[in-house]
Scaffold this motif. Structure first.
Motif, mmCIF file in Angstrom:
data_model
loop_
_atom_site.group_PDB
_atom_site.id
_atom_site.type_symbol
_atom_site.label_atom_id
_atom_site.label_comp_id
_atom_site.label_asym_id
_atom_site.label_seq_id
_atom_site.Cartn_x
_atom_site.Cartn_y
_atom_site.Cartn_z
ATOM 1 N N ALA A 23 0.831 -1.208 0.000
ATOM 2 C CA ALA A 23 0.000 0.000 0.000
ATOM 3 C C ALA A 23 0.864 1.255 0.000
ATOM 4 O O ALA A 23 0.540 2.250 -0.679
ATOM 5 N N GLN A 24 1.957 1.240 0.735
ATOM 6 C CA GLN A 24 2.848 2.400 0.738
ATOM 7 C C GLN A 24 3.522 2.585 -0.610
ATOM 8 O O GLN A 24 3.724 3.720 -1.066
ATOM 9 N N LEU A 25 3.849 1.502 -1.298
ATOM 10 C CA LEU A 25 4.408 1.617 -2.646
ATOM 11 C C LEU A 25 3.378 2.223 -3.602
ATOM 12 O O LEU A 25 3.729 3.026 -4.472
ATOM 13 N N ALA A 26 2.116 1.856 -3.443
ATOM 14 C CA ALA A 26 1.068 2.462 -4.265
ATOM 15 C C ALA A 26 0.975 3.958 -3.996
ATOM 16 O O ALA A 26 0.839 4.764 -4.921
ATOM 17 N N LEU A 27 1.066 4.345 -2.726
ATOM 18 C CA LEU A 27 1.017 5.766 -2.376
ATOM 19 C C LEU A 27 2.211 6.532 -2.943
ATOM 20 O O LEU A 27 2.093 7.714 -3.279
ATOM 21 N N ALA A 28 3.368 5.869 -3.054
ATOM 22 C CA ALA A 28 4.531 6.523 -3.635
ATOM 23 C C ALA A 28 4.299 6.887 -5.094
ATOM 24 O O ALA A 28 4.948 7.795 -5.625
ATOM 25 N N CYS A 29 3.355 6.197 -5.750
ATOM 26 C CA CYS A 29 3.025 6.455 -7.156
ATOM 27 C C CYS A 29 1.779 7.325 -7.314
ATOM 28 O O CYS A 29 1.341 7.580 -8.440
ATOM 29 N N ALA A 30 1.211 7.785 -6.203
ATOM 30 C CA ALA A 30 -0.129 8.367 -6.223
ATOM 31 C C ALA A 30 -0.164 9.869 -6.475
ATOM 32 O O ALA A 30 0.756 10.598 -6.117
ATOM 33 N N SER A 31 -1.278 10.293 -7.067
ATOM 34 C CA SER A 31 -1.712 11.693 -7.047
ATOM 35 C C SER A 31 -3.091 11.657 -6.388
ATOM 36 O O SER A 31 -4.117 11.616 -7.061
ATOM 37 N N HIS A 32 -3.099 11.602 -5.070
ATOM 38 C CA HIS A 32 -4.328 11.313 -4.341
ATOM 39 C C HIS A 32 -5.144 12.576 -4.067
ATOM 40 O O HIS A 32 -4.650 13.701 -4.190
ATOM 41 N N ASN A 33 -6.399 12.373 -3.692
ATOM 42 C CA ASN A 33 -7.285 13.507 -3.445
ATOM 43 C C ASN A 33 -7.374 13.878 -1.966
ATOM 44 O O ASN A 33 -8.247 14.632 -1.559
ATOM 45 N N ALA A 35 -8.188 12.110 0.632
ATOM 46 C CA ALA A 35 -9.244 11.509 1.439
ATOM 47 C C ALA A 35 -8.614 10.922 2.706
ATOM 48 O O ALA A 35 -7.386 10.818 2.815
ATOM 49 N N ALA A 36 -9.455 10.524 3.646
ATOM 50 C CA ALA A 36 -8.941 10.011 4.915
ATOM 51 C C ALA A 36 -8.003 8.822 4.712
ATOM 52 O O ALA A 36 -6.985 8.698 5.403
ATOM 53 N N ILE A 37 -8.324 7.936 3.749
ATOM 54 C CA ILE A 37 -7.467 6.764 3.547
ATOM 55 C C ILE A 37 -6.064 7.162 3.092
ATOM 56 O O ILE A 37 -5.091 6.452 3.382
ATOM 57 N N HIS A 38 -5.955 8.294 2.397
ATOM 58 C CA HIS A 38 -4.651 8.754 1.938
ATOM 59 C C HIS A 38 -3.906 9.486 3.059
ATOM 60 O O HIS A 38 -2.742 9.194 3.347
ATOM 61 N N VAL A 39 -4.578 10.431 3.676
ATOM 62 C CA VAL A 39 -3.946 11.256 4.710
ATOM 63 C C VAL A 39 -3.507 10.398 5.890
ATOM 64 O O VAL A 39 -2.371 10.519 6.381
ATOM 65 N N ASP A 40 -4.384 9.518 6.350
ATOM 66 C CA ASP A 40 -4.037 8.664 7.491
ATOM 67 C C ASP A 40 -2.849 7.762 7.165
ATOM 68 O O ASP A 40 -1.953 7.561 8.001
ATOM 69 N N ALA A 41 -2.843 7.223 5.947
ATOM 70 C CA ALA A 41 -1.763 6.311 5.567
ATOM 71 C C ALA A 41 -0.428 7.036 5.457
ATOM 72 O O ALA A 41 0.609 6.514 5.889
ATOM 73 N N VAL A 42 -0.428 8.237 4.894
ATOM 74 C CA VAL A 42 0.825 8.979 4.770
ATOM 75 C C VAL A 42 1.319 9.431 6.142
ATOM 76 O O VAL A 42 2.523 9.384 6.434
ATOM 77 N N GLN A 43 0.403 9.865 6.999
ATOM 78 C CA GLN A 43 0.812 10.239 8.360
ATOM 79 C C GLN A 43 1.409 9.047 9.097
ATOM 80 O O GLN A 43 2.412 9.185 9.822
ATOM 81 N N GLY A 44 0.824 7.864 8.902
ATOM 82 C CA GLY A 44 1.382 6.669 9.513
ATOM 83 C C GLY A 44 2.764 6.341 8.971
ATOM 84 O O GLY A 44 3.649 5.906 9.719
ATOM 85 N N TRP A 45 2.957 6.576 7.679
ATOM 86 C CA TRP A 45 4.264 6.346 7.054
ATOM 87 C C TRP A 45 5.308 7.302 7.646
ATOM 88 O O TRP A 45 6.417 6.892 7.997
ATOM 89 N N LEU A 46 4.934 8.568 7.777
ATOM 90 C CA LEU A 46 5.858 9.538 8.381
ATOM 91 C C LEU A 46 6.270 9.109 9.789
ATOM 92 O O LEU A 46 7.456 9.150 10.142
ATOM 93 N N ALA A 47 5.300 8.701 10.588
ATOM 94 C CA ALA A 47 5.611 8.269 11.951
ATOM 95 C C ALA A 47 6.533 7.047 11.937
ATOM 96 O O ALA A 47 7.444 6.935 12.769
ATOM 97 N N HIS A 48 6.308 6.176 10.977
ATOM 98 C CA HIS A 48 7.092 4.944 10.872
ATOM 99 C C HIS A 48 8.573 5.227 10.616
ATOM 100 O O HIS A 48 9.446 4.491 11.097
ATOM 101 N N ILE A 49 8.857 6.309 9.864
ATOM 102 C CA ILE A 49 10.261 6.627 9.561
ATOM 103 C C ILE A 49 10.797 7.768 10.432
ATOM 104 O O ILE A 49 11.890 8.284 10.197
#
Length: 331
Positions: free
Chosen positions: A72-82, A84-98
């Motif tokens: 899912a994170q690899l998909a987000l690396a390729c994304a131009s997302h809108n 939405a909560a599924i995008h924002v929450d996932a990216v925030q989780g990725w930031l916390a992870h690193i």
């Protein structure tokens, strides 16, 4: 851009009101052109259609494995997302992870294109954050790579190790020396190539398979991530997401600003790149749908296909006044 051809018509009642012209190339895995419209040699900025290329070093460097990135994170690396909560929450989780935060992003804050998130920010009296930028997934990938390389924080500088790696990957899979770059909306360099070069790169992704070399394995992983998580690549109602779903996971699609679009078709080992010269996104969406129908990858009767292939034009009272449709040369 010279030698562009008619690609998309805009009709109002019985009258042809407007015409969008452009270029498109279908390329096979040997790098040869299968079919082309307009000028395959036209020099283009692929904008966000190049995000898969920009994500290659994230995997080939070992950064993705070292930080246990998910599909899912690899998909987000390729994304131009809108945003939405599924995008924002996932990216925030990725930031916390690193171990990073919103301030570490070099992309600017952007008003969310997701209406619910936008309205929630307004009600709370909050300004958008950088995580709401449609490219925040790509930038999370850049931050991960920069951390892995122990490089500095200005990861969008053209001479930064992250962007040097991106340029090298871009030139390798397009098999061209880039003539230069422009600065994208998210502040990262966007490298130019010929349209043929971008189609050739997409054909490389289409033919890529795990175990066939570092670059090929990375390209296969990114393609699979996109078709497995189409909702993360764009968002509900957006062309990339809806057309990937309509193709049943057989095609990876990615739009780019100023009416660029690509398609990766693994079962045919074909890559597609197209550019509408006036920058009209509505035309790029129609044109890519028409090419997918032409290649037998999209059922023209599918509701998503009809949304973009023969898109109705409605006025403010909801009356259908015309349609956007492929020009005869493309249909």
């Amino acid at each position: 851009m010279v030698n562009a051809v008619d690609m998309v018509e805009v009709w109002r009642g019985p009258f042809l009101e407007s015409m969008h012209r452009g270029h498109a190339v279908i390329c096979d895995d040997t790098g040869q052109i299968v079919q082309a419209w307009g000028d395959p040699g036209a020099v283009v900025l692929p904008r966000s259609s190049s995000k898969m290329l920009q994500a290659l070093p994230l995997i080939t460097s070992g950064a993705a494995a070292a930080h246990d990135l998910t599909q899912a994170q690899l998909a987000l690396a390729c994304a131009s997302h809108n945003a939405a909560a599924i995008h924002v929450d996932a990216v925030q989780g990725w930031l916390a992870h690193i171990g990073k935060c919103d301030d570490d992003f070099c992309c600017g804050p952007q008003e969310p294109r997701d209406i619910a998130i936008r309205d929630a920010l307004i009600r709370e009296g909050r300004a958008p954050d950088r995580v709401h930028n449609n490219c925040s997934g790509k930038h999370a990938g850049f931050l991960t790579l920069a951390k892995h390389l122990r490089a500095g924080p200005d990861y969008v500088a053209a001479d930064h190790p992250v962007q040097v790696a991106v340029k090298d990957a871009f030139e390798e899979v397009t098999t061209e020396t880039t003539p230069g770059f422009g600065i994208d909306g998210c502040s990262a360099p966007n490298f130019a190539s010929s349209l043929h070069g971008m189609a050739r790169a997409m054909a490389f992704f289409a033919a890529a398979r795990d175990g066939a070399g570092t670059q090929s394995s990375a390209a296969a992983a990114l393609t699979q991530a996109m078709v497995t998580h189409p909702e993360l690549v764009a968002g509900e109602g957006l062309a990339c997401t809806e057309l990937m779903r309509a193709c049943g996971g057989r095609v990876a699609l990615k739009t780019g600003a100023e009416a660029f679009f690509i398609a990766i078709i693994p079962e045919r080992k074909l890559g597609v790149a197209l550019k509408i010269v006036d920058g009209g996104t509505r035309a790029a969406e129609c044109a890519i749908a028409a090419i997918l129908v032409r290649l037998g990858m999209l059922d023209p009767a599918h509701p998503a296909a009809q949304t973009f292939l023969n898109a109705p034009i409605r006025n403010w009272d909801g009356l259908e006044t015309g349609m956007i449709r492929p020009a005869p040369e493309l249909a």
